[in-house]
Write an enzyme that holds these catalytic residues in place. Structure first.
Site, short mmCIF file in Angstrom:
data_model
loop_
_atom_site.label_atom_id
_atom_site.label_comp_id
_atom_site.label_asym_id
_atom_site.label_seq_id
_atom_site.Cartn_x
_atom_site.Cartn_y
_atom_site.Cartn_z
N GLU A 194 0.83 -1.21 0.00
CA GLU A 194 0.00 0.00 0.00
C GLU A 194 0.86 1.26 0.00
OE1 GLU A 194 -2.22 -3.07 2.64
OE2 GLU A 194 -0.15 -2.45 2.27
N HIS A 217 -24.50 12.38 21.86
CA HIS A 217 -25.73 12.39 21.08
C HIS A 217 -25.78 11.23 20.09
CE1 HIS A 217 -27.15 16.35 22.50
NE2 HIS A 217 -25.87 16.58 22.65
#
Length: 506
Positions: A199, A369
């Site tokens: 990679e 949240h």
């Protein structure tokens, strides 16, 4: 030999957090510690608070006995002595030597490598390579996560060079970096221990092509290589004067302190990078020289083992109430899960219980949240680490930081206390554990100490479980199969064959 102590631990009474505080008025003093850094003129500290965990005197005593039976002191001594502590690969693990704490010969070599790195960093800052405004740092795993976290935490304002960390082989990531950079004022840092990681090297070739396509004639002259295989970097095209080596005994996920930290030094300047190293070294000395529950990483490991082994917790959550530390949960995922996500002990025998929990997390009030519903009222028991800084990282009105810290401390209090209600949907069971790590400020020194703390916490957990935290063979099989796909001719299961056909790869 350790089975009996685990049976003893399992038989101890599991008292509630409320009871533990009521029974011991000094509980906070017992389970919270202030770790001091610096000197009298320039001091700062980190407060570690485990008082909202279920550890008590009986559990601590039993865990200290477990540490004795697993030879924690001996394995710690071997770590710092540069002995082979990674037997499956026949290697030492000498990341602490990069910070100046370890075997004398290794410390000397690390200092020489740092001197070389400092000279290159300072020369670039002085203009030896022309104007350099951007550095594209290409690596993967530990070669990318550590630098990305450190740059995000410490170089948000006034970075000497803007660093773009690229790890994903997905070309979208590299193109985004290209769009943000002027190629005539950009350098490349190629970070690969072996200088063969597919990679990284694929991204590096594309970055070289981008420089050339945009008028940079000597593209390889804009590259600095960070590697334990200098000869391969030279063969690839990097001049030996721009190769920053590091020792083969430094593992990837522990490599921030070596030349892999080059982009951090480029962004911060060498004095701040040196402060980062010293902060980590301070934690090294504490971990090396402190015994029993007073040893902060070992105490953290006691809590970790309590929840995984005695309470069956499969995950551990980390929430940074500081935008600068947003990447910390990602960094800890690799550090903890790649190190301790094992199923066999050092001797090859099966581990007699769960090992590393799944590490996950998020940032501050955003996470409240999103995932805190499960933490407060779900059926899973999840130990939580809250990490925050007393000093803010911005110059806006103090209300911003006051609200942020109020929410951080409130969540820990709420998880512990809970709230009764006649309406089951509005009832909070409470008795849910948390640890708070509170920095005086996010500085190179405190950041270095924080990361070193987690490294040693990971090692201490491994010792208590009897496993080797320094190999990572679990990442290899998928890579091998990917190579088989790329080379062609191999056959796979029907599902994989169908996917390859759909993607036009077969």
């Amino acid at each position: 030999m350790t089975e009996a102590i685990w049976e003893k631990l399992k038989g101890l009474e599991k008292l509630t957090l409320t009871y533990l505080f009521e029974a011991d008025p000094d509980r906070v003093d017992t389970f919270a510690s202030r770790f001091e850094l610096g000197d009298e003129e320039n001091s700062c500290a980190i407060r570690f608070d485990w008082s909202k965990t279920h550890l008590d005197a009986a559990h601590v005593a039993a865990f200290e006995e477990l540490a004795r039976l697993t030879d924690f002191v001996g394995r710690r001594k071997a770590l710092f002595a540069g002995d082979i502590v990674n037997p499956t690969e026949g290697r030492a693990a000498e990341h602490t030597a990069q910070r100046g704490v370890g075997k004398d010969e290794s410390v000397r070599q690390a200092a020489e490598y740092h001197h070389r790195m400092a000279a290159i960093v300072e020369a670039i800052h002085r203009g030896a390579m022309g104007e350099v405004k951007h550095l594209i740092h290409i690596g993967i795993g530990g070669s990318a996560l550590g630098p990305a976290l450190a740059v995000s935490a410490l170089a948000r304002d006034g970075a000497m060079v803007h660093v773009h960390v690229i790890s994903n082989i997905d070309g979208c990531a590299l193109e985004q970096a290209f769009a943000a950079c002027d190629p005539t004022k950009t350098m490349l840092a190629i970070a690969s221990k072996t200088f063969t990681t597919i990679e990284t090297m694929t991204n590096a070739e594309s970055a070289i092509a981008w420089l050339r396509e945009n008028g940079v004639e000597d593209a390889y002259g804009r590259v600095v290589a960070l590697t334990a295989a200098p000869e391969k970097a030279i063969a690839w095209g990097v001049d030996e004067t721009r190769i920053l080596p590091f020792s083969e005994s430094v593992g990837g996920r522990y490599s921030l302190w070596s030349s892999i930290g080059f982009p951090v030094a480029m962004a911060l300047g060498w004095p701040d990078f040196a402060e980062l190293l010293e902060g980590a070294a301070a934690m090294d000395r504490h971990f090396r020289d402190t015994d029993g529950v007073a040893n902060l990483p070992l105490r953290a490991a006691f809590a970790d083992q309590y929840y995984t082994r005695l309470r069956g917790c499969q995950t551990r959550a980390v929430f940074a109430y500081d935008e600068r530390l947003a990447l910390l949960p990602d960094y800890l995922q690799q550090l903890e899960m790649e190190s301790n996500g094992k199923r066999v002990k050092v001797d090859g025998s099966p581990v007699g219980g769960p090992t590393a929990p799944i590490t996950w997390g998020g940032v501050g009030t955003d996470a409240q949240h999103a995932v805190f519903q499960l933490l407060h009222q779900g059926t899973h028991l999840v130990p939580v680490d809250f990490i925050a800084s007393i000093a803010p990282g911005h110059d806006l009105a103090p209300a911003h930081h006051h609200i942020l810290l109020s929410n951080c401390f409130a969540q820990g209090a709420a998880l512990m206390a809970g709230k009764a209600s006649e309406d089951p949907a509005r009832a909070y069971p409470g008795d849910r554990p948390s640890t708070t790590i509170l920095l005086d400020e996010v500085s190179p020194a405190t950041f270095g100490a924080l990361i070193a703390f987690h490294e040693h916490r990971t090692f201490a957990n491994a010792v208590l479980m009897g496993i080797n935290p320094f190999d990572q063979f679990g990442v290899e099989l998928g890579k091998e199969i990917a190579k088989q796909i790329e080379s062609g001719g191999a056959c796979f299961d029907p599902s994989t064959e169908a996917l390859l056909k759909l993607a036009g790869i077969s």
